[in-house]
Design an enzyme around this catalytic site. Structure first.
Site, PDB file in Angstrom:
ATOM      1  N   LYS A  96     -64.337 -17.155 -31.903  1.00 16.31           N
ATOM      2  CA  LYS A  96     -65.793 -17.335 -31.821  1.00 16.31           C
ATOM      3  C   LYS A  96     -66.246 -18.118 -30.601  1.00 16.31           C
ATOM      4  CE  LYS A  96     -67.425 -18.239 -36.022  1.00 16.31           C
ATOM      5  NZ  LYS A  96     -67.434 -18.636 -37.440  1.00 16.31           N
ATOM      6  N   GLU A 130     -71.600 -27.030 -31.588  1.00 17.81           N
ATOM      7  CA  GLU A 130     -72.914 -26.545 -31.128  1.00 17.81           C
ATOM      8  C   GLU A 130     -74.016 -27.256 -31.889  1.00 17.81           C
ATOM      9  OE1 GLU A 130     -72.404 -22.322 -31.854  1.00 17.81           O
ATOM     10  OE2 GLU A 130     -73.245 -22.478 -33.862  1.00 17.81           O
ATOM     11  N   HIS A 188     -72.676 -21.443 -46.637  1.00 19.23           N
ATOM     12  CA  HIS A 188     -72.586 -20.539 -45.479  1.00 19.23           C
ATOM     13  C   HIS A 188     -72.041 -19.160 -45.826  1.00 19.23           C
ATOM     14  CE1 HIS A 188     -73.539 -24.119 -43.288  1.00 19.23           C
ATOM     15  NE2 HIS A 188     -72.399 -24.699 -43.588  1.00 19.23           N
ATOM     16  N   ARG A 241     -65.912  -5.165 -38.068  1.00 19.67           N
ATOM     17  CA  ARG A 241     -65.482  -4.367 -39.233  1.00 19.67           C
ATOM     18  C   ARG A 241     -66.732  -3.926 -39.981  1.00 19.67           C
ATOM     19  NH1 ARG A 241     -67.296  -8.321 -42.478  1.00 19.67           N
ATOM     20  NH2 ARG A 241     -66.878 -10.401 -41.728  1.00 19.67           N
TER      21      ARG A 241
HETATM   22  P1  ADP Z   1     -68.475 -17.400 -40.582  1.00 21.57           P
HETATM   23  O1  ADP Z   1     -67.834 -16.514 -39.566  1.00 21.57           O
HETATM   24  O2  ADP Z   1     -67.519 -18.330 -41.222  1.00 21.57           O
HETATM   25  O3  ADP Z   1     -69.334 -16.651 -41.548  1.00 21.57           O
HETATM   26  P2  ADP Z   1     -70.765 -18.148 -38.932  1.00 21.57           P
HETATM   27  O4  ADP Z   1     -70.585 -18.692 -37.576  1.00 21.57           O
HETATM   28  O5  ADP Z   1     -71.196 -16.695 -39.060  1.00 21.57           O
HETATM   29  O6  ADP Z   1     -69.419 -18.373 -39.757  1.00 21.57           O
HETATM   30  O7  ADP Z   1     -71.774 -19.032 -39.731  1.00 21.57           O
HETATM   31  C1  ADP Z   1     -72.013 -18.876 -41.107  1.00 21.57           C
HETATM   32  C2  ADP Z   1     -73.352 -19.453 -41.458  1.00 21.57           C
HETATM   33  O8  ADP Z   1     -73.407 -20.851 -41.121  1.00 21.57           O
HETATM   34  C3  ADP Z   1     -74.517 -18.829 -40.706  1.00 21.57           C
HETATM   35  O9  ADP Z   1     -74.981 -17.667 -41.313  1.00 21.57           O
HETATM   36  C4  ADP Z   1     -75.539 -19.947 -40.744  1.00 21.57           C
HETATM   37  O10 ADP Z   1     -76.208 -19.967 -41.993  1.00 21.57           O
HETATM   38  C5  ADP Z   1     -74.691 -21.195 -40.648  1.00 21.57           C
HETATM   39  N1  ADP Z   1     -74.607 -21.669 -39.248  1.00 21.57           N
HETATM   40  C6  ADP Z   1     -73.610 -21.435 -38.390  1.00 21.57           C
HETATM   41  N2  ADP Z   1     -73.843 -22.033 -37.200  1.00 21.57           N
HETATM   42  C7  ADP Z   1     -75.029 -22.652 -37.300  1.00 21.57           C
HETATM   43  C8  ADP Z   1     -75.836 -23.444 -36.410  1.00 21.57           C
HETATM   44  N3  ADP Z   1     -75.460 -23.708 -35.164  1.00 21.57           N
HETATM   45  N4  ADP Z   1     -77.012 -23.924 -36.876  1.00 21.57           N
HETATM   46  C9  ADP Z   1     -77.414 -23.643 -38.148  1.00 21.57           C
HETATM   47  N5  ADP Z   1     -76.702 -22.927 -39.030  1.00 21.57           N
HETATM   48  C10 ADP Z   1     -75.525 -22.420 -38.626  1.00 21.57           C
END
Ligand code: ADP
Length: 447
Positions: A116, A200, A235, A292
């Site tokens: 990522k 971030e 999440h 996927r």
């Molecule tokens: P994963 O691959 O584990 O699903 P993601 O990076 O897609 O992880 O993040 C999952 C969730 O976490 C997102 O849908 C969001 O709700 C929350 N999230 C991730 N990064 C942030 C961020 N920088 N600020 C706010 N919420 C975040």
């Protein structure tokens, strides 16, 4: 076109792939673990082979067993579904080395999608906006402190190789960084085999909005609009919709353009999903690339009138995209993930389904491998059904979903149906006031 496909998965997604294959006139091979002898995907496939004991490592993640099965059954392609081997670049490479088509993107696409922090770096360089934070992985706590001070609090530490909402730590001030860093490192190493982290800005009141893309082997890329996936717990997505009631025509165009730019940047192939965070001010930030088929793909299928699993197979067989360029959503679709879990604490509750009645009628689709008398095993994830409601607009989709949740009877185990009923009756949900903090507010109204 392929004549026979092996499905390296189980449960509802294996059944979903079998359905697509049947409609395309392709024979199917189901592989299964000893715990899944009575699984519906085993009953529905043309050929079946047991590949190992219950533990996923010895069955659904067992690459030699799966490849050998493909060879002895003369399968020309493997569909990995989601989870298990679907995002494993070595598996995609091993398929190619054995002369078997992997129904998905290239190993390079998978490798980048799985990293990522690297994906963010690539996107930033290509002009796709990303959440402000570290440019690549963190070298240690010092660099985490330095960057956090620059971007401001709250910030979020994430595992580069993370997934499934795990390996993330929110930090509210400088003092919390040290502990959060080491905890995230430990968790990441245990869960993903890599302790690499990135940081971030943590954005509040945001929406998780993702865009479905399709890319053929000639490099033609189209998008199929957005999905709203903000209803999450820890999440993890629980309810998804297409389209998002927040997204205007103008924003849809921008999201689509950014998704295509992201896919083009990595020479993406087959179907994929570009995940974005969208702020109330309509600022859009790239979050990750999912390489996927998504659990929530049916909502896009319902509003776009396209079978995404068939598309995956057609694209993997080398067919070009012939569809027109711009797809517009028709109506509205909502998906509720029905898990075998305690609806209050979300703790898995495997066991025997003593009685089951599926909802039906206008606009209702159920994707499941569960049936009356089946025992939900404790070895795998707890998703047992996806209930999808389609309506001419969001209001009708909600009304149908509420009606279908009332009709859905599953006895013998606990499920998340009561939780979904609560959400579907919530005024904020009905009026579209949703963001990633929705479930916390639902559970702690005073907070
Ligand atoms: P994963 O691959 O584990 O699903 P993601 O990076 O897609 O992880 O993040 C999952 C969730 O976490 C997102 O849908 C969001 O709700 C929350 N999230 C991730 N990064 C942030 C961020 N920088 N600020 C706010 N919420 C975040």
């Amino acid at each position: 076109m392929f004549k026979k496909i092996l499905i390296a998965n189980r449960g509802e997604i294996a059944v979903r792939v079998i359905r697509a294959c049947r409609e395309l006139g392709i024979r199917t091979v189901a592989v299964y673990s000893e715990a899944d002898k009575t699984n519906m995907h085993v009953r529905l496939a043309d050929e079946t082979i047991c590949i190992g004991p219950a533990s996923a490592e010895q069955s659904y993640l067992n690459v030699p067993a799966i490849l050998t099965t493909a060879e002895i059954t003369d399968s020309e392609a493997i569909h990995p579904g989601y989870g298990f081997l679907s995002e494993n670049p070595q598996f995609a490479e091993a398929c190619a080395a054995s002369g078997i088509a992997f129904i998905g993107p290239t190993p390079e696409n998978i490798r980048l999608g799985g990293d990522k922090s690297k994906a963010k770096q690539v996107m930033k360089r290509r002009g796709v906006p990303v959440v402000p934070g570290s440019d690549g992985p963190l070298s240690g706590t010092d660099s985490a402190v330095k960057i956090a001070k620059k971007i401001g609090f709250p910030a979020i530490i994430k595992a580069s190789m993370g997934g499934g909402g795990r390996g993330m730590k929110i930090i509210n001030n400088e003092e919390e960084i040290q502990d959060a860093f080491f905890m995230a490192q430990r968790e990441a190493l245990a869960a993903f085999g890599s302790s690499e982290l990135y940081i971030e800005k943590y954005l509040r009141n945001v929406r998780h909005i993702e865009v479905q893309v399709l890319a053929d082997s000639k490099g033609r890329i189209i998008h199929l609009g957005e999905r709203e996936c903000s209803i999450q717990r820890r999440h993890q997505k629980l309810i998804e919709e297409a389209p998002s009631c927040f997204v205007t025509e103008k924003l849809r165009k921008r999201l689509g353009e950014l998704a295509i730019k992201a896919a083009r940047a990595i020479k993406y192939r087959n179907i994929g999903t570009v995940e974005f965070i969208v702020t109330p001010e309509e600022e859009v930030y790239f979050m990750e690339f999912n390489t996927r088929v998504q659990v929530e793909h049916p909502v896009t299928e319902m509003v776009m009138g396209m079978d995404l699993v068939k598309q995956q197979i057609l694209l993997a067989s080398g067919q070009p995209i012939t569809a027109k360029k711009v797809f517009k959503p028709r109506g509205a679709a909502i998906e509720c993930r029905i898990n075998a879990e305690d609806p209050d604490r979300f703790i898995p509750c495997p066991g025997k389904i003593e009685f089951m009645h599926q909802p039906g009628g206008p606009g209702i689709r159920v994707d499941t491998a569960a049936y009356c008398g089946w025992t939900v095993p404790s070895h795998y994830d707890s998703l047992i059904a996806k209930l999808i409601a389609y309506g001419s607009n969001r209001q009708e989709a909600i009304a149908r979903m509420r009606r279908a949740l009332d009709e859905f009877v599953i006895e013998g185990i606990k499920t998340t149906i009561p939780f979904h009923k609560r959400v579907l009756e919530n005024k904020d949900f009905i009026e579209g006031r949703i963001d990633t903090g929705f479930i916390d507010r639902l559970n702690n109204p005073a907070a």
